[in-house]
Design a protein around this motif. Structure first.
Motif, PDB file in Angstrom:
ATOM      1  N   UNK A  16       2.794   5.683 -16.728  1.00 60.81           N
ATOM      2  CA  UNK A  16       2.287   6.928 -17.301  1.00 60.81           C
ATOM      3  C   UNK A  16       3.011   8.159 -16.740  1.00 60.81           C
ATOM      4  N   UNK A  17       3.739   7.963 -15.638  1.00 64.62           N
ATOM      5  CA  UNK A  17       4.381   9.124 -15.014  1.00 64.62           C
ATOM      6  C   UNK A  17       5.680   9.464 -15.729  1.00 64.62           C
ATOM      7  N   UNK A  18       6.029  10.739 -15.760  1.00 65.23           N
ATOM      8  CA  UNK A  18       7.337  11.091 -16.327  1.00 65.23           C
ATOM      9  C   UNK A  18       8.458  10.559 -15.443  1.00 65.23           C
ATOM     10  N   UNK A  19       9.630  10.532 -15.994  1.00 65.35           N
ATOM     11  CA  UNK A  19      10.771   9.932 -15.303  1.00 65.35           C
ATOM     12  C   UNK A  19      11.066  10.610 -13.966  1.00 65.35           C
ATOM     13  N   UNK A  20      10.775  11.910 -13.855  1.00 67.53           N
ATOM     14  CA  UNK A  20      11.080  12.614 -12.602  1.00 67.53           C
ATOM     15  C   UNK A  20      10.326  12.023 -11.414  1.00 67.53           C
ATOM     16  N   UNK A  21       9.162  11.424 -11.672  1.00 70.18           N
ATOM     17  CA  UNK A  21       8.398  10.820 -10.585  1.00 70.18           C
ATOM     18  C   UNK A  21       9.183   9.678  -9.956  1.00 70.18           C
ATOM     19  N   UNK A  22       9.898   8.976 -10.787  1.00 69.86           N
ATOM     20  CA  UNK A  22      10.737   7.875 -10.326  1.00 69.86           C
ATOM     21  C   UNK A  22      11.732   8.385  -9.279  1.00 69.86           C
ATOM     22  N   UNK A  23      12.297   9.564  -9.529  1.00 73.44           N
ATOM     23  CA  UNK A  23      13.322  10.125  -8.672  1.00 73.44           C
ATOM     24  C   UNK A  23      12.752  10.441  -7.279  1.00 73.44           C
ATOM     25  N   UNK A  25      10.362   8.919  -5.743  1.00 73.88           N
ATOM     26  CA  UNK A  25      10.124   7.708  -4.976  1.00 73.88           C
ATOM     27  C   UNK A  25      11.433   7.082  -4.512  1.00 73.88           C
ATOM     28  N   UNK A  26      12.488   7.359  -5.228  1.00 68.66           N
ATOM     29  CA  UNK A  26      13.737   6.664  -4.977  1.00 68.66           C
ATOM     30  C   UNK A  26      14.869   7.696  -4.993  1.00 68.66           C
ATOM     31  N   UNK A  27      15.050   8.382  -3.885  1.00 69.58           N
ATOM     32  CA  UNK A  27      16.036   9.467  -3.844  1.00 69.58           C
ATOM     33  C   UNK A  27      17.416   8.891  -3.570  1.00 69.58           C
ATOM     34  N   UNK A  28      17.954   8.234  -4.552  1.00 69.83           N
ATOM     35  CA  UNK A  28      19.280   7.640  -4.394  1.00 69.83           C
ATOM     36  C   UNK A  28      20.342   8.686  -4.666  1.00 69.83           C
ATOM     37  N   UNK A  29      21.189   8.890  -3.702  1.00 71.94           N
ATOM     38  CA  UNK A  29      22.253   9.878  -3.887  1.00 71.94           C
ATOM     39  C   UNK A  29      23.422   9.199  -4.582  1.00 71.94           C
ATOM     40  N   UNK A  30      23.866   9.771  -5.702  1.00 69.88           N
ATOM     41  CA  UNK A  30      24.954   9.127  -6.437  1.00 69.88           C
ATOM     42  C   UNK A  30      26.270   9.145  -5.644  1.00 69.88           C
ATOM     43  N   UNK A  31      27.162   8.257  -6.014  1.00 70.93           N
ATOM     44  CA  UNK A  31      28.469   8.217  -5.358  1.00 70.93           C
ATOM     45  C   UNK A  31      29.576   8.672  -6.307  1.00 70.93           C
ATOM     46  N   UNK A  47      18.949  17.068 -12.193  1.00 67.79           N
ATOM     47  CA  UNK A  47      19.779  16.061 -11.515  1.00 67.79           C
ATOM     48  C   UNK A  47      20.976  15.722 -12.396  1.00 67.79           C
ATOM     49  N   UNK A  48      21.993  15.154 -11.799  1.00 69.24           N
ATOM     50  CA  UNK A  48      23.186  14.790 -12.567  1.00 69.24           C
ATOM     51  C   UNK A  48      22.860  13.785 -13.678  1.00 69.24           C
ATOM     52  N   UNK A  49      21.781  13.030 -13.506  1.00 74.43           N
ATOM     53  CA  UNK A  49      21.404  12.067 -14.558  1.00 74.43           C
ATOM     54  C   UNK A  49      20.541  12.694 -15.641  1.00 74.43           C
ATOM     55  N   UNK A  50      20.297  13.994 -15.558  1.00 74.20           N
ATOM     56  CA  UNK A  50      19.550  14.691 -16.591  1.00 74.20           C
ATOM     57  C   UNK A  50      18.078  14.907 -16.270  1.00 74.20           C
ATOM     58  N   UNK A  61      15.621  16.163  -2.727  1.00 71.60           N
ATOM     59  CA  UNK A  61      16.511  15.111  -3.227  1.00 71.60           C
ATOM     60  C   UNK A  61      17.734  15.726  -3.921  1.00 71.60           C
ATOM     61  N   UNK A  62      17.492  16.775  -4.709  1.00 69.76           N
ATOM     62  CA  UNK A  62      18.600  17.452  -5.402  1.00 69.76           C
ATOM     63  C   UNK A  62      19.572  18.069  -4.394  1.00 69.76           C
TER      64      UNK A  62
END
Ligand SMILES: *[C@@H]1O[C@H](CO)[C@@H](O)[C@H](O)[C@H]1NC(C)=O
Ligand SMILES: *[C@@H]1O[C@H](CO)[C@@H](O)[C@H](O)[C@H]1NC(C)=O
Length: 390
Positions: A16-23, A25-31, A47-50, A61-62
């Motif tokens: 039920x959560x918007x996609x930003x909630x996922x971010x 919980x999981x602050x993966x820094x892109x390479x 974020x770079x992924x939109x 995280x940003x």
């Protein structure tokens, strides 16, 4: 795979959560980072992924994402804390010894302490302070040129940082100096020097001002960042400098800076003639300092880019405001004085920031410091709006 693992436990909330909630919980820094051409300043709230930056956790995280992009595209790698960092204070000389991977280096910084019993706050000054440090605040002078040489383009890979990490290391001088600031603070944390490691400022002027901005952005233990007349490569945004250059100004740009010295990584070469493809710009570099104190001093000299520094720092101040700390950043430009000679007219803003961030005077008024001789409409450079981050 990932969803098949979390789903049984978090089905109701995750779905039920918007996609930003996922971010969050999981602050993966892109390479890898976007290189899409964009003449406007990149949006720090996406974020770079939109995904949108909606919460303080997202913003933290940003900031990591921005830092990673800046290192990858502009600055070069910033090594983690070395395996051994030790220090000794003898008279006013602080010696810092560092070992890593079987190699060792030793460098010094000189400490000028206020009188009386400490611990005292102090400002780390690249090559000595060009702005007046009050008698209640110490000065730690770092010969940053010994850490990474900055004579000219032939200085690549030279200096103590490169003695330790190898002359082929990707770091430009700016991030190598930032690494040295971190090692000084490591020592202040472990050796009783009379300096309080929680009240550290960093400053420098011109090329060293670019360096001060980078150190404040990449070392979270720096409480107050005071870049002075840093211009392009510091408080200016690459894209605004390019637009000023196109309008006929005599201004330092990315394509010029890579021919002058080794401040940036060799990786930056690929972007120098197309800075509009960088994933970030320096409004976001400044925003890496948030929520800590940042006061950027500038001068109305063409080469420094008055419109670029004012536009870039005004945008950064609006980011500070959006993330809930509007009074923790200011910028001030006064003209009519020599490069790196601090004008008395800027003393009030310097005093206010030092009082608040180094001398613990929470009532010091750092609000609304936006002083500039250049009139800039930032909507010309951005195509996004400032949210309020809860
Ligand atoms: C630091 O390194 C220098 C130079 O190698 C050496 O002379 C000194 O003894 C070292 N100090 C400490 C405390 O290890
Ligand atoms: C300021 O606050 C810090 C952190 O709480 C403390 O360590 C320091 O002694 C204080 N310094 C001054 C000058 O009051």
């Amino acid at each position: 795979m990932k969803y098949s693992i979390v789903l049984p436990f978090l089905a109701t909330t995750v779905l039920s959560a918007p996609l930003v909630q996922e971010r969050q919980a999981d602050c993966t820094v892109p390479t890898s980072f976007p290189t899409t051409a964009n003449s406007k300043l990149p949006n720090p709230f996406v974020f770079f992924n939109g995904n949108k930056v909606a919460t303080q956790a997202d913003w933290t995280c940003k900031q990591k994402e921005i830092a990673a992009a800046l290192l990858s595209q502009e600055l070069g790698d910033l090594p983690a804390k070395p395996s051994t960092v030790t220090g000794t204070l003898s008279g006013s000389t602080l010696t810092i010894n560092v070992s890593q991977g079987g190699k060792s280096i030793s460098f010094t910084a000189s400490i000028k302490k206020p009188s009386g019993t400490g611990p005292h706050p102090a400002i780390i000054a690249y090559g000595g302070a060009s702005l007046p440090v009050p008698a209640t605040v110490g000065t730690i002078t770092l010969d940053n040129g010994a850490i990474a040489v900055q004579n000219d383009k032939g200085s690549r890979g030279k200096g103590k940082f490169f003695d330790l990490y190898g002359s082929g290391h990707s770091a430009g001088a700016l991030i190598a100096w930032s690494w040295a600031v971190s090692r000084i603070i490591d020592v202040l944390e472990t050796v009783d020097t009379g300096i309080d490691p929680k009240r550290i400022g960093v400053t420098g002027c011109s090329r060293n001002g670019k360096g001060a901005m980078i150190a404040g952005a990449f070392e979270p233990r720096v409480a107050l960042t005071l870049p002075q007349e840093s211009g392009s490569g510091g408080a200016a945004c690459w894209r605004i400098s390019d637009s000023e250059k196109a309008a006929g100004k005599n201004i330092q740009t990315a394509s010029q800076i890579v021919t002058e010295n080794v401040w940036f990584s060799p990786n930056f070469q690929a972007f120098s003639s197309k800075a509009n493809t960088l994933a970030t710009d320096h409004h976001e570099l400044a925003a890496l300092v948030a929520p800590r104190g940042l006061m950027a001093f500038e001068n109305n000299i063409d080469w420094l880019g008055p419109v670029s520094t004012a536009g870039c720092m005004k945008t950064a101040r609006a980011i500070y405001k959006a993330v809930g700390v509007p009074d923790n950043m200011g910028y001030s430009m006064i003209g009519g004085h020599n490069h790196c000679s601090f004008p008395s007219g800027q003393q009030p803003e310097l005093t206010a920031f030092i009082n608040k961030f180094l001398l613990n005077q929470s009532s010091a008024n750092t609000a609304g410091i936006e002083r500039s001789t250049a009139t800039v409409d930032i909507t010309k450079y951005i195509d996004w709006t400032f949210p309020t981050i809860a």
